[in-house]
Scaffold this motif. Sequence first.
Motif, PDB file in Angstrom:
ATOM      1  N   LEU A  53      64.841  61.369 -26.035  1.00 37.66           N
ATOM      2  CA  LEU A  53      66.025  60.875 -25.327  1.00 37.66           C
ATOM      3  C   LEU A  53      65.644  59.745 -24.373  1.00 37.66           C
ATOM      4  CD1 LEU A  53      69.018  61.042 -24.586  1.00 37.66           C
ATOM      5  CD2 LEU A  53      68.407  62.770 -22.868  1.00 37.66           C
ATOM      6  N   ALA A  54      64.527  59.905 -23.659  1.00 36.27           N
ATOM      7  CA  ALA A  54      64.069  58.835 -22.758  1.00 36.27           C
ATOM      8  C   ALA A  54      63.830  57.545 -23.538  1.00 36.27           C
ATOM      9  CB  ALA A  54      62.793  59.271 -22.036  1.00 36.27           C
ATOM     10  N   ARG A  55      63.233  57.659 -24.730  1.00 37.27           N
ATOM     11  CA  ARG A  55      63.005  56.483 -25.582  1.00 37.27           C
ATOM     12  C   ARG A  55      64.334  55.852 -26.000  1.00 37.27           C
ATOM     13  NH1 ARG A  55      59.901  57.560 -31.092  1.00 37.27           N
ATOM     14  NH2 ARG A  55      61.852  58.708 -31.480  1.00 37.27           N
ATOM     15  N   ALA A  56      65.334  56.682 -26.317  1.00 40.75           N
ATOM     16  CA  ALA A  56      66.636  56.155 -26.723  1.00 40.75           C
ATOM     17  C   ALA A  56      67.339  55.450 -25.566  1.00 40.75           C
ATOM     18  CB  ALA A  56      67.512  57.289 -27.254  1.00 40.75           C
ATOM     19  N   LEU A  57      67.119  55.938 -24.330  1.00 43.86           N
ATOM     20  CA  LEU A  57      67.782  55.353 -23.168  1.00 43.86           C
ATOM     21  C   LEU A  57      67.054  54.132 -22.607  1.00 43.86           C
ATOM     22  CD1 LEU A  57      68.718  58.624 -21.219  1.00 43.86           C
ATOM     23  CD2 LEU A  57      70.280  57.116 -22.471  1.00 43.86           C
ATOM     24  N   ALA A  58      65.783  53.954 -22.968  1.00 45.39           N
ATOM     25  CA  ALA A  58      64.963  52.884 -22.385  1.00 45.39           C
ATOM     26  C   ALA A  58      65.563  51.487 -22.533  1.00 45.39           C
ATOM     27  CB  ALA A  58      63.550  52.926 -22.964  1.00 45.39           C
ATOM     28  N   PRO A  59      66.140  51.112 -23.696  1.00 45.27           N
ATOM     29  CA  PRO A  59      66.683  49.755 -23.834  1.00 45.27           C
ATOM     30  C   PRO A  59      68.087  49.586 -23.243  1.00 45.27           C
ATOM     31  CG  PRO A  59      66.056  50.708 -25.969  1.00 45.27           C
ATOM     32  CD  PRO A  59      66.141  51.811 -24.999  1.00 45.27           C
ATOM     33  N   SER A  60      68.584  50.604 -22.510  1.00 47.95           N
ATOM     34  CA  SER A  60      69.954  50.592 -21.981  1.00 47.95           C
ATOM     35  C   SER A  60      70.957  50.351 -23.108  1.00 47.95           C
ATOM     36  CB  SER A  60      70.112  49.531 -20.887  1.00 47.95           C
ATOM     37  OG  SER A  60      69.239  49.784 -19.811  1.00 47.95           O
ATOM     38  N   PRO A  61      71.033  51.265 -24.077  1.00 43.83           N
ATOM     39  CA  PRO A  61      71.897  51.060 -25.245  1.00 43.83           C
ATOM     40  C   PRO A  61      73.375  51.134 -24.871  1.00 43.83           C
ATOM     41  CG  PRO A  61      71.063  53.291 -25.226  1.00 43.83           C
ATOM     42  CD  PRO A  61      70.362  52.579 -24.109  1.00 43.83           C
ATOM     43  N   THR A  62      74.212  50.582 -25.748  1.00 44.84           N
ATOM     44  CA  THR A  62      75.652  50.669 -25.527  1.00 44.84           C
ATOM     45  C   THR A  62      76.198  52.038 -25.903  1.00 44.84           C
ATOM     46  OG1 THR A  62      76.027  49.764 -27.731  1.00 44.84           O
ATOM     47  CG2 THR A  62      76.012  48.206 -25.905  1.00 44.84           C
ATOM     48  N   LEU A  63      75.474  52.760 -26.769  1.00 44.38           N
ATOM     49  CA  LEU A  63      75.938  54.047 -27.275  1.00 44.38           C
ATOM     50  C   LEU A  63      74.711  54.876 -27.642  1.00 44.38           C
ATOM     51  CD1 LEU A  63      78.494  55.664 -28.332  1.00 44.38           C
ATOM     52  CD2 LEU A  63      78.072  54.580 -30.545  1.00 44.38           C
ATOM     53  N   VAL A  64      74.768  56.190 -27.377  1.00 41.60           N
ATOM     54  CA  VAL A  64      73.669  57.088 -27.734  1.00 41.60           C
ATOM     55  C   VAL A  64      74.157  58.057 -28.798  1.00 41.60           C
ATOM     56  CG1 VAL A  64      72.025  58.825 -26.935  1.00 41.60           C
ATOM     57  CG2 VAL A  64      72.655  56.925 -25.435  1.00 41.60           C
ATOM     58  N   MET A  65      73.419  58.138 -29.914  1.00 39.03           N
ATOM     59  CA  MET A  65      73.745  59.060 -31.003  1.00 39.03           C
ATOM     60  C   MET A  65      72.688  60.159 -31.048  1.00 39.03           C
ATOM     61  SD  MET A  65      76.448  57.600 -32.321  1.00 39.03           S
ATOM     62  CE  MET A  65      76.612  58.556 -33.819  1.00 39.03           C
TER      63      MET A  65
END
Length: 352
Positions: free
Chosen positions: A146-158
Amino acid sequence: MSELRIRGLQKSFDGHPVLHGIDLSVERGTLLALLGPSGSGKTTLLRLLCGFERADGGSVEIDGRSVVGDNLHVPSEQRRIGYVPQEGALFPHLSVADNIVFGLPRTQRRARHRVAELLELVGLPADFGTRAPQQLSGGQQQRVALARALAPSPTLVMLDEPFSSLDAALRLETRQAVASALAATGATAVLVTHDQSEALSLGHEVAVLWNGRLIQTATPQTLYRLPVTRELASFVGEAVLLPGIVTQDRVSCELGDLPLSTPIGQGAVDVMVRPEQIRLFRDEDRLVNDTRAYDAIVTEVTFQGQDAGVALQMQSGTRTMVRARVPGYLSPQPGERVRLSVDGEVTAYPRA
């Protein structure tokens, strides 16, 4: 974070339709649980949103930007979507910190951009950054994912069934950590799951996919109390279904004359009662002689610690079998005679 808009999304494989014109909106900062049985099309919808598959028709907008449409398919890497797979899928040859920054520009990777902040956000100590993924538990690996998914400041998390491989205690702890992290960032997220309790406990809203169609989107409370079909009622928790007759705003069935949660046409229906609405009274209980209570015999008890499932045979009419759910410390014994009554309003469906 952003909002998600899906309109008329369709997908077939080898001529077999998998998704039939999906319409769905997810507001900014909302965690939507996408719930459905195996084969309902959940994974296909996720793959279309992430750009892993091409849609056959329809449109998808993320924060007002079209990523799917007529002759339009924006590649996955350009959609700014954070993706958390089922088992974390961390790179075993990289440290935790290097896993977290893997998708960032080179200068930020070198600087270990926001690693300590992101580890704290998902409830892990900063010194975990130097560890190898193999040194972490399954739940800790999911938090790193989850930290890796949030690192780029995404517009949406799946999130693709991210807790399915964890044991019960670790699953609950990891769910809470992930929900807290998403809430702290104000993330817009879609959680794909076939676990009803997971969807109801985590989702701000729950969308139910059934045979490739979106049949209901509602708050967890509304979905559980007012499912739109009898099949969905049995899928989202246990349901006792009994024949009944509607007269005005009430329905009569073997459990009594009960108030309806929503109006329905007069006539024959199937009445849906949740097992926890069925109250059991013993001889020593004050309300045992209440005229609204009905005689039954306990045929089976499934003890589950904090609560217990109780199978009962009614002693009037057709001797219908029903199931109740009671606190574990109040569970009766097989063969015991009890009386039943129903708390609260019930839902009814027109008889097919």
